[in-house]
Scaffold this active site. Structure first.
Site, mmCIF file in Angstrom:
data_model
loop_
_atom_site.group_PDB
_atom_site.id
_atom_site.type_symbol
_atom_site.label_atom_id
_atom_site.label_comp_id
_atom_site.label_asym_id
_atom_site.label_seq_id
_atom_site.Cartn_x
_atom_site.Cartn_y
_atom_site.Cartn_z
ATOM 1 C CB THR A 34 61.642 41.498 28.773
ATOM 2 O OG1 THR A 34 61.002 40.586 29.656
ATOM 3 C CG2 THR A 34 62.875 40.875 28.163
ATOM 4 C CG ASP A 36 60.355 49.122 30.217
ATOM 5 O OD1 ASP A 36 59.409 49.132 31.015
ATOM 6 O OD2 ASP A 36 60.254 49.494 29.014
ATOM 7 C CE LYS A 117 31.599 35.845 33.469
ATOM 8 N NZ LYS A 117 32.698 35.910 32.455
ATOM 9 N NE ARG A 138 38.335 41.942 36.887
ATOM 10 C CZ ARG A 138 39.311 41.188 37.378
ATOM 11 N NH1 ARG A 138 40.455 41.099 36.707
ATOM 12 N NH2 ARG A 138 39.162 40.542 38.516
ATOM 13 C CE LYS A 315 32.600 31.304 32.510
ATOM 14 N NZ LYS A 315 33.887 31.250 33.195
HETATM 15 N N1 LIG Z 1 30.887 40.087 31.467
HETATM 16 C C1 LIG Z 1 29.627 40.449 31.661
HETATM 17 O O1 LIG Z 1 28.807 40.475 30.731
HETATM 18 N N2 LIG Z 1 29.217 40.854 32.981
HETATM 19 N N3 LIG Z 1 30.060 40.970 34.041
HETATM 20 C C2 LIG Z 1 29.268 41.400 35.036
HETATM 21 C C3 LIG Z 1 29.739 41.708 36.380
HETATM 22 C C4 LIG Z 1 30.982 41.444 36.890
HETATM 23 C C5 LIG Z 1 30.956 41.927 38.199
HETATM 24 C C6 LIG Z 1 29.721 42.477 38.412
HETATM 25 O O2 LIG Z 1 28.966 42.339 37.278
HETATM 26 N N4 LIG Z 1 27.999 41.556 34.654
HETATM 27 C C7 LIG Z 1 27.946 41.212 33.366
HETATM 28 N N5 LIG Z 1 26.843 41.241 32.566
#
Ligand SMILES: NC(=O)n1nc(-c2ccco2)nc1N
Length: 324
Positions: A34, A36, A117, A138, A315
């Site tokens: 927007t 731009d 995670k 990413r 999760k």
């Molecule tokens: N977010 C995180 O801590 N991740 N994410 C992966 C992951 C994502 C794809 C492959 O490995 N591994 C860990 N500890």
């Protein structure tokens, strides 16, 4: 002509407001696209009515506000997202699917690496001959943004890999995050300065990293855990666990809670223990990740559509929103 003058004034004002919020407060009010489009509209009016161009016009600002987006980076090995398990049964099914796919005996248990995670934003670091040459977010998993200059300001990220068996070229991956206490202190400062207040540590890490003004990134307490890799010209180890050891050896911080497990019970015990420790960790996590340890088996298992068959995230139930 008078209509053009009115629109020119309105556009110039709107663009200046966006610039102020984007560059000073890292709180963009419109998408890059927007913004731009507004710039192009202004340039079109000035092309037709050159006398409307004044020294203060946004098209004339010194070093004209740099292009807002970051350069795009194509990930040689896509950064795919993980499938999710929400119950013990789904974890057991994950392990069963692996056994079946690998044609392992019913009592053959593939060793599994269990990792907290981290709830940050994932980053891919390219090293050539051991030197950091590029860092990319990413993005959508296939195309990310070049944030190399910003990443060079993160103390946890080595500019040079130390040790000997360094691949000619390798992409090492992990998570950029901010400690909860640093996030709260930053928000306090932001609030006092009337600047952006972030909703959670993940957003403050993302906002701090994706700053056009690198000195702002440098002033933010960003941290990094390494846990994976993409392209590797030659791989220094044959299991996930040994690769994590190698990442520590060459200079990265690898999460100290990571554990090699040899049964589903051990995996689930890890999940519970990390779940209990969650509130006392200095950083946000949103689950744990289980990965098949043997890399040759990871390659045989490959990916299902966009997620690895060889790994899954387990999760936690959504936590109460963090009180600021
Ligand atoms: N977010 C995180 O801590 N991740 N994410 C992966 C992951 C994502 C794809 C492959 O490995 N591994 C860990 N500890």
């Amino acid at each position: 002509r008078s209509q053009a003058r009115v629109e020119h004034k309105r556009l110039a004002l709107e663009i200046e407001t966006h610039n102020e919020r984007y560059y000073q407060q890292d709180a963009p009010t419109v998408s890059d696209a927007t913004y731009d489009a507004l710039q192009r509209r202004l340039e079109a009016i000035e092309a037709r009515f050159p006398d409307l161009v004044t020294a203060s016009s946004p098209t004339q600002t010194v070093g004209a506000a740099p292009a807002r987006g970051f350069a795009k980076v194509q990930h040689a090995v896509p950064m795919l997202s993980l499938g999710n398990a929400f119950s013990d049964a789904e974890v057991a099914e994950f392990v069963e699917r692996i056994r079946r796919f690998l044609k392992l005996g019913a009592d053959d248990m593939p060793a599994i690496v269990a990792e907290p995670k981290i709830d940050g934003l994932s980053l891919s670091l390219r090293y050539e001959n051991g030197d950091l040459v590029r860092a990319a977010t990413r993005g959508d998993g296939f195309t990310g943004e070049d944030v190399t200059a910003n990443v060079r300001t993160i103390a946890d990220v080595p500019h040079k890999l130390n040790g000997h068996n360094i691949p000619t070229a390798c992409e090492l991956r992990g998570e950029v995050y901010m400690l909860k206490e640093d996030f709260l202190a930053l928000n306090k400062k932001q609030q006092e300065a009337g600047d952006t207040v972030f909703a959670n540590p993940r957003n403050s890490a993302a906002g701090s990293l994706r700053q056009k003004d690198v000195s702002i990134t440098a002033s933010r307490p960003l941290k990094f855990f390494a846990y994976a890799w993409g392209e590797m010209t030659d791989r220094p180890a044959e299991t996930q666990n040994d690769m994590l050891e190698w990442l520590r050896d060459v200079g990265f911080i690898v999460n100290p809670l990571i554990q090699l497990c040899h049964s589903v019970d051990e995996v689930l015990a890890f999940y519970r223990r990390i779940g209990e420790q969650r509130a006392t960790l200095g950083y946000d996590i949103d689950g744990v990740v289980y990965k098949v340890d043997r890399l040759d088996w990871q390659e045989r298992l490959g990916f299902v559509s966009r997620s690895p068959r060889w790994a899954i995230a387990h999760k936690f139930a959504a936590e109460q929103a963090m009180t600021i």
